[in-house]
Write a protein that holds these residues in place. Structure first.
Motif, PDB file in Angstrom:
ATOM      1  N   CYS A 168      -5.176   5.714  -7.705  1.00 27.06           N
ATOM      2  CA  CYS A 168      -5.243   6.064  -6.291  1.00 27.06           C
ATOM      3  C   CYS A 168      -6.663   6.450  -5.867  1.00 27.06           C
ATOM      4  CB  CYS A 168      -4.314   7.238  -5.990  1.00 27.06           C
ATOM      5  SG  CYS A 168      -2.573   6.929  -6.311  1.00 27.06           S
ATOM      6  N   LYS A 169      -6.968   6.155  -4.632  1.00 27.20           N
ATOM      7  CA  LYS A 169      -8.156   6.716  -3.997  1.00 27.20           C
ATOM      8  C   LYS A 169      -7.710   8.021  -3.354  1.00 27.20           C
ATOM      9  CE  LYS A 169     -11.534   5.917  -0.334  1.00 27.20           C
ATOM     10  NZ  LYS A 169     -11.972   5.000   0.765  1.00 27.20           N
ATOM     11  N   ILE A 170      -8.322   9.133  -3.739  1.00 30.69           N
ATOM     12  CA  ILE A 170      -7.843  10.450  -3.323  1.00 30.69           C
ATOM     13  C   ILE A 170      -8.847  11.112  -2.386  1.00 30.69           C
ATOM     14  CG2 ILE A 170      -7.207  12.765  -4.122  1.00 30.69           C
ATOM     15  CD1 ILE A 170      -6.185  11.478  -6.683  1.00 30.69           C
ATOM     16  N   GLY A 185      -3.323  10.415  -1.669  1.00 24.12           N
ATOM     17  CA  GLY A 185      -3.623   9.360  -2.633  1.00 24.12           C
ATOM     18  C   GLY A 185      -3.194   8.013  -2.078  1.00 24.12           C
ATOM     19  N   THR A 186      -4.093   7.036  -2.084  1.00 25.80           N
ATOM     20  CA  THR A 186      -3.792   5.696  -1.567  1.00 25.80           C
ATOM     21  C   THR A 186      -3.900   4.692  -2.705  1.00 25.80           C
ATOM     22  OG1 THR A 186      -4.725   6.306   0.586  1.00 25.80           O
ATOM     23  CG2 THR A 186      -4.405   3.953   0.141  1.00 25.80           C
ATOM     24  N   ALA A 187      -2.805   3.977  -2.949  1.00 28.91           N
ATOM     25  CA  ALA A 187      -2.767   2.964  -4.013  1.00 28.91           C
ATOM     26  C   ALA A 187      -2.341   1.631  -3.414  1.00 28.91           C
ATOM     27  CB  ALA A 187      -1.789   3.386  -5.111  1.00 28.91           C
ATOM     28  N   GLN A 197      -4.368  12.701  -9.876  1.00 28.40           N
ATOM     29  CA  GLN A 197      -4.021  11.359 -10.342  1.00 28.40           C
ATOM     30  C   GLN A 197      -3.081  11.434 -11.535  1.00 28.40           C
ATOM     31  OE1 GLN A 197      -5.022   8.005  -9.171  1.00 28.40           O
ATOM     32  NE2 GLN A 197      -3.229   7.747 -10.492  1.00 28.40           N
ATOM     33  N   ARG A 254       0.810   5.341   0.438  1.00 26.52           N
ATOM     34  CA  ARG A 254       0.045   6.513   0.874  1.00 26.52           C
ATOM     35  C   ARG A 254       0.860   7.745   0.492  1.00 26.52           C
ATOM     36  NH1 ARG A 254      -0.849   2.686   4.826  1.00 26.52           N
ATOM     37  NH2 ARG A 254      -3.042   2.136   5.134  1.00 26.52           N
ATOM     38  N   THR A 260       0.851  -1.179   0.000  1.00 28.09           N
ATOM     39  CA  THR A 260       0.000   0.000   0.000  1.00 28.09           C
ATOM     40  C   THR A 260       0.890   1.233   0.000  1.00 28.09           C
ATOM     41  OG1 THR A 260      -1.761  -1.131   1.227  1.00 28.09           O
ATOM     42  CG2 THR A 260      -1.796   1.281   1.221  1.00 28.09           C
TER      43      THR A 260
END
Length: 236
Positions: free
Chosen positions: A100-102, A124-126, A78, A38, A36
């Motif tokens: 990513c979830k932003i 941003g989380t990927a 993104q 961040r 993960t």
């Protein structure tokens, strides 16, 4: 006018003197082969070619956007992250950053936006899976990233104590992924062969014969010795 122009000039000088924003990446790897990322990004990095030309972005800039504008802002973020960050495993071909979830966060304490937030950042989380048998991880940082990168690694919950600084156009030093070795498969013991069984039977038989013969010889010796002793006693 004589007062306004010096004030505007002073404000412009302060704006040009803004501290260069940086990007922070926390790379977490678990023992099951997942990872993960961040990524804390300052909006100035994608809002201006020169991020130092802008002051810190206030929370109101984000909070006052319409849903459509928020979506556009996330897309810009993104695109910037995809262009700026590449992933390398075992020093191989560069892998594109996953989508990513932003979300918007407080730039001071990295918590969700609240009433007292002064400066807004985006997080941003990927997430993804490590390639099979991967042993090292690196980040490839683009030349036009407009900022510096602070990289933190953690493996199976243990965080690397010393952060790594990466500048635009550089690749981070390899981080070793200590994957958990698979448990060895217990080997099944082969049943004893017929030859082994025959050899065991012969060995036991020979030992028994030797014991019996030894016992008979010992008995014969004792009997013969007693007979000679008695004959000697009679002659005396």
């Amino acid at each position: 006018m004589g007062i306004i122009f010096p004030a505007l000039w002073a404000f412009a000088s302060i704006a040009r003197a803004h501290v260069v924003p940086n990007m922070t990446v926390e790379a977490e790897f678990d023992s099951a082969g997942g990872y993960t990322l961040r990524i804390n990004v300052d909006p100035r990095t994608f809002l201006a070619a020169d991020p130092t030309a802008l002051p810190p972005v206030p929370a109101s800039w984000y909070l006052e956007q319409t849903p459509e504008q928020v979506t556009a802002t996330h897309e810009k973020a993104q695109q910037y992250l995809t262009r700026s960050l590449g992933l390398l495993f075992d020093g191989g071909k560069k892998v594109t950053l996953p989508v990513c979830k932003i979300q918007a966060i407080d730039g001071a304490d990295n918590t969700p936006l609240h009433a007292d937030t002064q400066e807004v950042h985006l997080l941003g989380t990927a997430s993804g899976r490590l390639p099979s048998a991967a042993t090292t991880f690196q980040v490839d940082f683009a030349k036009d990233a407009n900022t510096s990168l602070i990289l933190l690694h953690s493996l199976a919950g243990k965080t690397e104590l010393r952060p790594r600084v990466v500048f635009p156009g550089e690749t981070s030093l390899p981080f070793r992924l200590q994957t958990t070795p698979s448990a060895p498969v217990p080997s099944e013991k082969a049943p004893p062969s017929k030859t082994h069984e025959i050899f065991l039977v012969i060995t036991v038989s020979v030992v028994c014969i030797v014991v019996i013969v030894g016992w008979l010889l010992l008995s014969h010796y004792r009997h013969h010795h007693r007979a000679h002793r008695k004959a000697g006693e009679r002659r005396m």
